[in-house]
Design an enzyme around this catalytic site. Structure first.
Site, PDB file in Angstrom:
ATOM      1  CG  ASP A  20      -2.202   0.767   1.025  1.00  0.00           C
ATOM      2  OD1 ASP A  20      -2.303   1.516   0.041  1.00  0.00           O
ATOM      3  OD2 ASP A  20      -3.115   0.604   1.855  1.00  0.00           O
ATOM      4  CG  ASP A  54      -9.105   2.149  -0.149  1.00  0.00           C
ATOM      5  OD1 ASP A  54      -8.521   1.109  -0.483  1.00  0.00           O
ATOM      6  OD2 ASP A  54      -8.519   3.115   0.377  1.00  0.00           O
TER       7      ASP A  54
END
Length: 684
Positions: free
Chosen positions: A437, A504
């Site tokens: 990430d 997301d």
């Protein structure tokens, strides 16, 4: 001397020539093979007034001195002019060199036809053979000319924000210019470094596309040129700039991939998908497991007992991989600490972290882990020991974003530290999946003592080196690229990753729109998609669990919901759909994918074809037809590319002619309870 060169691709060709004064290359033709045999559709045929000849020509690449008015690809302080020097081509790369005799700048324009695809990659290699430092304010990878007409250009692009990435947009540019960029140090959520161009007068006609392989800051613009053609310029953004090229030094631009198709945007997507599969190489055949990620169930409250309970529930459903997300390492009780100290919090796992991992694997699951190697928390031990490892400006306060700072990955000692951390984790524990990430763009982009450092390029170069290291050293490791969702999905990252996290936002109708845009650019085997219970951010209309599963099956299936909240019926349905997905996974990941209708239609559908089998995933997005209470007809999904003379049989034994499926369509019956379906057709 050969003044004309043609690069032959799978079904298309790309031809360039030197202009009579040997000052630049011009595009002759780009399209289906053979289009180069005839007068160029791009060459300027009129007189030039008040501008230079280069400003009116279909120039492939030019410095600002040669092209001062209509947009140059390279901007060097003091400007630059050059002439052709030599053909330095190899068997695989067309290399045409130009020199500026005054400054000593040497530019080799490079072209590489990607085998078995209709993608051409372009870049430029510079060398400063002079005695003075050259300052570069604009560093384009290529200029791309498209033969649009009097109606202007229809531009299709992907835009959005966090949780709304890959939104498909289009605009008609009749005159003037269009621009996208990112100064985030990553491609970013707002725009994707990808663009498609069509003649506005033929919206279903040929499409031309570009995609930049650069994981840092970038720029892309399109402009209607004086002759009416559309010229696209793309490259890395000199941020912070300028970029300095010292005497004797060399510099290469990122690659810009070019693609074209006579079959419009859908055909262009086919070309990009084929290229995605080529970039994957042998790894395309690697199984991308059904995963469970524990983030939405536990957040930062990571403890072994709860994680293991979730793993058991996931294994019962047929999940193949369990991924522990943020919160597994020391100091990570919330988002204010821990980043940089990548040591498991042993006290959170009975018997230690290693025993926990072994327990997960004993369930028949592979094990994965979330990391954010470029980030650092001010409360971390690493920051206390190395505050000079972050980007900073002397005398200026540091800006916190998400309560964290960003490591200066371009520094050799930082690179070695991050590589060492990853190696330590991957050798100490049997980790088969790494979710990488990156949630924090650089702000105070400085390195005290090195004011002229090319920080963006150094960061990106070492990021790529780390990914290359992972692929080489741990060939069985699956790497997922994530940057706060879809913030880093460029070709350079994708070529080094196995899957990509598009967003997301996992809400069903929101995600359908995101995935529709993603599939314009990348193939399904790259698209990680989870089933969750998340409500819509932008479109809150509820959809069934089946809808969420069929949507996630469009790429690489995962689950992120809190499984303890699912009842017995939901678990049974989930297990059935996971089994179904596993059966179809080879077709979904390696077959030819075509989005048949997008989220703006009442029935959205995608088609996957491999050999004699065709899979259709379909979703009800809007109003129903009202049957059987009132007269009505079945909804229909018109398929693509089938043999119209052949017969196709579905799993219920119903037979259709190919002509019926292509021209009439596959019938579907939607109800409030049945809002998604999977169809499998076999050619008989």
């Amino acid at each position: 001397m050969n003044q004309r060169w043609t690069l032959e691709l799978e079904s298309t060709s790309y031809t360039v020539t030197l202009e009579p004064g040997n000052r630049w290359l011009e595009l002759v033709a780009w399209g289906p093979r053979g289009v180069e045999r005839g007068p160029s559709p791009l060459a300027n045929r009129g007189d030039v007034h008040f501008i230079t000849d280069a400003d009116a020509a279909p120039v492939e690449y030019a410095p600002r001195g040669l092209r001062p008015f209509s947009g140059a690809d390279l901007a060097v302080a003091g400007d630059s002019w050059w002439r052709f020097d030599a053909d330095e081509s190899t068997e695989t790369v067309l290399r045409l060199a130009f020199v500026d005799e005054v400054t000593g700048l040497r530019a080799v324009q490079c072209y590489r036809a990607e085998p078995s695809t209709d993608v051409l990659c372009r870049w430029v290699e510079f060398t400063n053979t002079g005695s003075a430092t050259l300052e570069i304010d604009r560093l384009g990878s290529a200029g791309v000319c498209v033969p649009t007409g009097l109606d202007g250009a229809r531009l299709t692009y992907l835009t959005g924000q966090w949780s709304q990435e890959f939104t498909r947009r289009s605009t008609v540019l009749e005159a003037g210019s269009f621009r996208m960029e990112s100064r985030f140090g990553v491609p970013g959520h707002q725009y994707v470094p990808w663009l498609a161009v069509q003649d506005a007068g033929s919206p279903d006609g040929p499409a031309y596309g570009v995609s930049l392989a650069w994981s840092g800051s970038w720029e892309l613009d399109a402009e209607i040129e004086p002759s009416g053609l559309t010229r696209v310029r793309a490259g890395r953004l000199a941020n912070p700039g300028p970029i300095r090229l010292e005497p004797g030094a060399a510099l290469s631009t990122p690659e810009l991939a070019l693609a074209s198709s006579v079959d419009g945007l859908a055909g262009l997507a086919d070309v990009w998908h084929a290229y995605s599969r080529k970039l994957a190489g042998p790894r395309l055949e690697k199984r991308r497991p059904v995963l469970y990620n524990s983030w939405e169930a536990t957040g930062f409250e990571v403890n072994g007992a709860r994680q293991l309970d979730l793993a058991k529930q996931a294994a019962d459903l047929g999940v193949e991989l369990f991924v522990v997300d943020d919160g597994w390492f020391v100091g990570r009780d919330d988002d204010t600490g821990g980043l940089g100290d990548w040591t498991p919090e042993q006290s959170s796992f009975e018997g230690g972290f290693g025993a926990f991992v072994d327990s997960v694997r004993a369930l028949g699951l592979d094990f994965g882990l979330w990391v954010e190697p470029e980030a650092i928390s001010p409360k971390s031990k690493l920051y206390a020991e190395h505050p000079d490892w972050v980007y900073r400006l002397d005398g200026r306060p540091a800006t916190l974003i998400r309560n964290q700072l960003l490591l200066d990955l371009g520094k050799p000692e930082v690179f070695e530290y991050v590589r060492g951390v990853l190696d330590e984790l991957l050798t100490a524990y049997p980790i088969s999946y790494l979710k990488w990430d990156m949630n924090r763009p650089p702000t105070e982009r400085g390195r005290p003592g090195a004011p002229s450092a090319d920080l963006d390029a150094e960061h990106v170069t070492n990021y790529h080196r780390l990914l290359d290291h992972l692929r080489t050293t741990y060939p069985d490791l699956i790497v997922e690229s994530c940057a706060g969702g879809g913030g880093r999905t460029d070709l350079a990252t994708v070529s080094r990753s196995d899957v990509v996290w598009p967003s997301d936002n996992t809400a069903p109708l929101d995600r359908l729109r995101i995935q529709d845009g993603f599939l314009l650019m990348h193939a399904p085997h790259l698209m990680s998609s989870w089933v969750t219970d998340a409500p819509g951010v932008f479109d809150p209309r509820p959809r069934s669990l089946r809808f969420r599963f069929v949507l996630a099956m469009a790429g690489v299936l995962g689950i992120g919901a809190d499984l303890s909240h699912w009842d017995a019926d939901q678990r049974a349905e989930a297990a059935e759909l996971i089994t179904r997905y596993k059966e179809l996974r080879p077709i979904l990941h390696t077959g030819r994918c075509r989005v048949l209708s997008g989220p703006e239609r009442t029935t959205a559908a995608s088609q996957y074809t491999l050999g004699d089998q065709t899979v259709v995933l379909a979703w009800s997005t809007g109003q129903l037809v009202g049957t059987p209470l009132v007269p009505g007809r079945s909804s229909r999904i018109k398929l693509h590319g089938l043999d119209t003379a052949a017969t196709y049989r579905d799993e219920a034994g119903v037979e259709y002619s190919g002509a019926h499926l292509v021209h009439v369509g596959l019938p579907v019956e939607w109800t409030a309870q049945h809002d998604a379906d999977v169809f499998v057709l076999t050619q008989v």
